[in-house]
Design an enzyme around this catalytic site. Structure first.
Site, PDB file in Angstrom:
ATOM      1  N   GLU A  24      57.146  34.506  36.701  1.00 21.01           N
ATOM      2  CA  GLU A  24      56.442  33.767  37.627  1.00 21.01           C
ATOM      3  C   GLU A  24      56.891  33.747  39.178  1.00 21.01           C
ATOM      4  O   GLU A  24      57.901  34.152  39.344  1.00 21.01           O
ATOM      5  CB  GLU A  24      57.179  32.197  36.968  1.00 21.01           C
ATOM      6  CG  GLU A  24      56.956  30.986  38.071  1.00 21.01           C
ATOM      7  CD  GLU A  24      57.367  29.646  37.369  1.00 21.01           C
ATOM      8  OE1 GLU A  24      57.095  29.562  36.210  1.00 21.01           O
ATOM      9  OE2 GLU A  24      57.752  28.931  37.931  1.00 21.01           O
ATOM     10  N   HIS A  82      53.098  23.614  35.782  1.00 19.40           N
ATOM     11  CA  HIS A  82      54.417  23.393  36.277  1.00 19.40           C
ATOM     12  C   HIS A  82      54.954  22.040  36.531  1.00 19.40           C
ATOM     13  O   HIS A  82      54.036  21.104  36.529  1.00 19.40           O
ATOM     14  CB  HIS A  82      54.247  23.999  37.993  1.00 19.40           C
ATOM     15  CG  HIS A  82      55.620  23.884  38.577  1.00 19.40           C
ATOM     16  ND1 HIS A  82      55.941  23.203  39.311  1.00 19.40           N
ATOM     17  CD2 HIS A  82      56.531  24.897  38.475  1.00 19.40           C
ATOM     18  CE1 HIS A  82      57.253  23.595  39.964  1.00 19.40           C
ATOM     19  NE2 HIS A  82      57.632  24.286  39.604  1.00 19.40           N
ATOM     20  N   ASP A 114      61.577  33.277  35.822  1.00 13.87           N
ATOM     21  CA  ASP A 114      61.035  32.680  37.161  1.00 13.87           C
ATOM     22  C   ASP A 114      61.722  33.577  38.416  1.00 13.87           C
ATOM     23  O   ASP A 114      62.714  33.528  38.518  1.00 13.87           O
ATOM     24  CB  ASP A 114      61.346  31.464  37.280  1.00 13.87           C
ATOM     25  CG  ASP A 114      60.602  30.691  38.350  1.00 13.87           C
ATOM     26  OD1 ASP A 114      60.048  31.365  39.376  1.00 13.87           O
ATOM     27  OD2 ASP A 114      60.724  29.429  38.654  1.00 13.87           O
ATOM     28  N   HIS A 164      61.078  33.014  41.280  1.00 11.37           N
ATOM     29  CA  HIS A 164      61.030  31.658  42.174  1.00 11.37           C
ATOM     30  C   HIS A 164      60.626  32.146  43.652  1.00 11.37           C
ATOM     31  O   HIS A 164      61.099  31.560  44.591  1.00 11.37           O
ATOM     32  CB  HIS A 164      62.596  31.425  42.251  1.00 11.37           C
ATOM     33  CG  HIS A 164      62.918  29.954  42.246  1.00 11.37           C
ATOM     34  ND1 HIS A 164      63.321  29.348  43.370  1.00 11.37           N
ATOM     35  CD2 HIS A 164      62.617  29.029  41.352  1.00 11.37           C
ATOM     36  CE1 HIS A 164      63.224  27.869  43.289  1.00 11.37           C
ATOM     37  NE2 HIS A 164      63.115  27.776  42.082  1.00 11.37           N
ATOM     38  N   GLU A 182      52.960  26.873  41.409  1.00 13.65           N
ATOM     39  CA  GLU A 182      53.573  25.513  41.927  1.00 13.65           C
ATOM     40  C   GLU A 182      53.245  25.492  43.607  1.00 13.65           C
ATOM     41  O   GLU A 182      53.476  24.188  44.007  1.00 13.65           O
ATOM     42  CB  GLU A 182      55.049  25.555  41.694  1.00 13.65           C
ATOM     43  CG  GLU A 182      55.902  26.509  42.092  1.00 13.65           C
ATOM     44  CD  GLU A 182      57.071  26.993  41.337  1.00 13.65           C
ATOM     45  OE1 GLU A 182      57.150  27.684  40.382  1.00 13.65           O
ATOM     46  OE2 GLU A 182      58.216  26.429  41.823  1.00 13.65           O
ATOM     47  N   ASP A 237      50.998  22.114  39.769  1.00 12.09           N
ATOM     48  CA  ASP A 237      51.829  21.015  39.412  1.00 12.09           C
ATOM     49  C   ASP A 237      51.002  19.825  39.551  1.00 12.09           C
ATOM     50  O   ASP A 237      50.372  19.875  40.512  1.00 12.09           O
ATOM     51  CB  ASP A 237      53.086  21.236  40.446  1.00 12.09           C
ATOM     52  CG  ASP A 237      54.253  20.109  40.068  1.00 12.09           C
ATOM     53  OD1 ASP A 237      53.807  19.031  39.798  1.00 12.09           O
ATOM     54  OD2 ASP A 237      55.474  20.465  39.842  1.00 12.09           O
TER      55      ASP A 237
HETATM   56 MG   LIG Z   1      59.027  28.264  39.553  1.00 12.43          MG
END
Ligand SMILES: [Mg+2]
Length: 386
Positions: A212, A288, A186, A188, A238, A261
């Site tokens: 990700e 997610h 990830d 992020h 997400e 998500d």
């Molecule tokens: Mg993430």
């Protein structure tokens, strides 16, 4: 309409509970109760405000008309979209599906067309930034029954950071692969464009399961460009909240795995639609979910009934949960999330299948959490993405 008295929504409550979750409870005047999750980490107070406002639209509404409630909340407010409003809709949507399926005495996935698989693949978190020791964490996850994990690629990183830092990333991903477990990496959204291509190239030989949020979802064009330069499947979603948010990523072939998500992207109703859209672009679906049990249960029902679903994130033992609480602490049937051979069972029981410990939730919500993510700064005092 026949002459029977129709059921009506009479009560909508929200509960901020540890570690950083927001639950929604809806009750009808015939005594039906459903629960959902509207967790938006770090913005719980704003989502509670949006849920409060939704009462003006929903009290007196037929709880069976889930789609009408969804469209009403989304379209009638004139201003629409974004994490706060869609998280509020998500929790309400999940609770209405819970009510409807409980009334009918079936699991929610049966109302989505029934199961297309017998078990549901899952993965757990192992940190990768702080905590840093991914080798021991990966071994522990393997012992717990997981066959795949996710780790962060890096701690705070500058827009153009020293290439030397990438050696540590390669070492950490290598340690996890050496543990004999698949790993998603990830980024992020904390990695910026000048670093992303180089980092993807560095880990590519290690065969990560996916990468990700290689860039923030504000940059679909740049992500589509990165996709041309790597064989690693790119995952994202997400911070995308509706089918309209996902559309440019599908249309530009930017992503291989859609990760909405279910507590942020319009709940079961909208994420089911996002999965169907993804299918038309041959894109996989992997919701997610680093959050609570109701959000996870909603994911599992959609996963059960969705062919392009591939793997489900779950927060069992995630570092955010802390020492005193974990994924199943506020439910009476924690075995629902037992992991075996990298999978969990199809949800059993009516509705979402989560039996919430309502007394514990009400007691905990008397002191609402005010969870905030860490504030990171670089060596010269400049803000860094978390
Ligand atoms: Mg993430």
């Amino acid at each position: 309409m026949n002459g029977e008295a129709r059921d009506r929504i009479c009560r909508i409550e929200s509960f901020a509970v540890l570690p950083r979750w927001l639950f929604v409870r809806i009750e009808t005047d015939q005594g039906a109760v459903g629960w959902g999750e509207a967790t938006l980490e770090g913005h719980g107070e704003a989502v509670q405000g949006a849920i409060d406002a939704a009462r003006d639209r929903l009290i007196g509404h037929d709880p069976d008309r889930i789609e009408d409630a969804w469209q009403m909340l989304h379209r009638l407010g004139f201003y629409r979209g974004g994490p706060v409003l869609l998280s509020a809709i998500s929790g309400i949507d999940q609770a209405l599906w819970d009510i409807k399926a409980r009334k009918l005495g079936v699991p929610v996935y049966q109302l989505l067309g029934g199961a297309v698989r017998d078990r549901i693949p899952v993965y757990a978190w192992i940190g990768g930034d702080r905590p840093h020791d991914v080798a021991a964490a990966a071994a522990a996850r393997k012992a717990q029954g997981f066959t795949a994990v996710k780790m962060n690629a890096t701690e705070e990183i500058g827009w153009l950071d020293s290439p030397a830092g990438i050696e540590g990333l390669v070492e950490r991903v290598g340690l996890v692969r050496d543990a004999g477990i698949d790993v998603g990496v990830d980024f992020h959204g904390r990695v910026h464009k000048p670093m992303a291509r180089r980092m993807l190239q560095a880990i590519e030989p290690l065969g990560p399961l996916f990468a990700e949020e290689v860039l923030l979802s504000e940059h679909p064009g740049a992500i589509a460009q990165l996709a041309q330069h790597t064989s690693i499947p790119l995952a994202m979603g997400e911070r995308l909240y509706s089918r309209w948010d996902f559309r440019p990523f599908f249309e530009s072939n930017a992503i291989d795995i859609a990760q909405p998500d279910l507590a942020h992207a319009g709940g079961i109703s909208e994420c089911r639609r996002i999965a169907a859209m993804a299918e038309t672009y041959d894109v996989a679906f992997a919701p997610h979910c680093p959050i609570g049990p109701l959000g996870l249960a909603a994911c599992l029902h959609v996963a059960a009934a969705t062919l392009n679903f591939v793997i489900q994130e779950m927060s069992l033992g995630i570092h955010y949960n802390g020492p005193s609480q974990d994924l199943a602490s506020l439910m009476k049937n924690p075995a629902m999330f037992d992991v075996s051979n990298g999978t969990v069972a199809l949800p059993q029981g009516a509705g979402l299948g989560v039996e919430i410990d309502e007394d514990a939730v009400r007691e905990m919500a008397r002191t609402p959490h005010r969870w905030r993510n860490p504030a990171w700064r670089g060596p010269d005092g400049e803000l860094r993405e978390w």
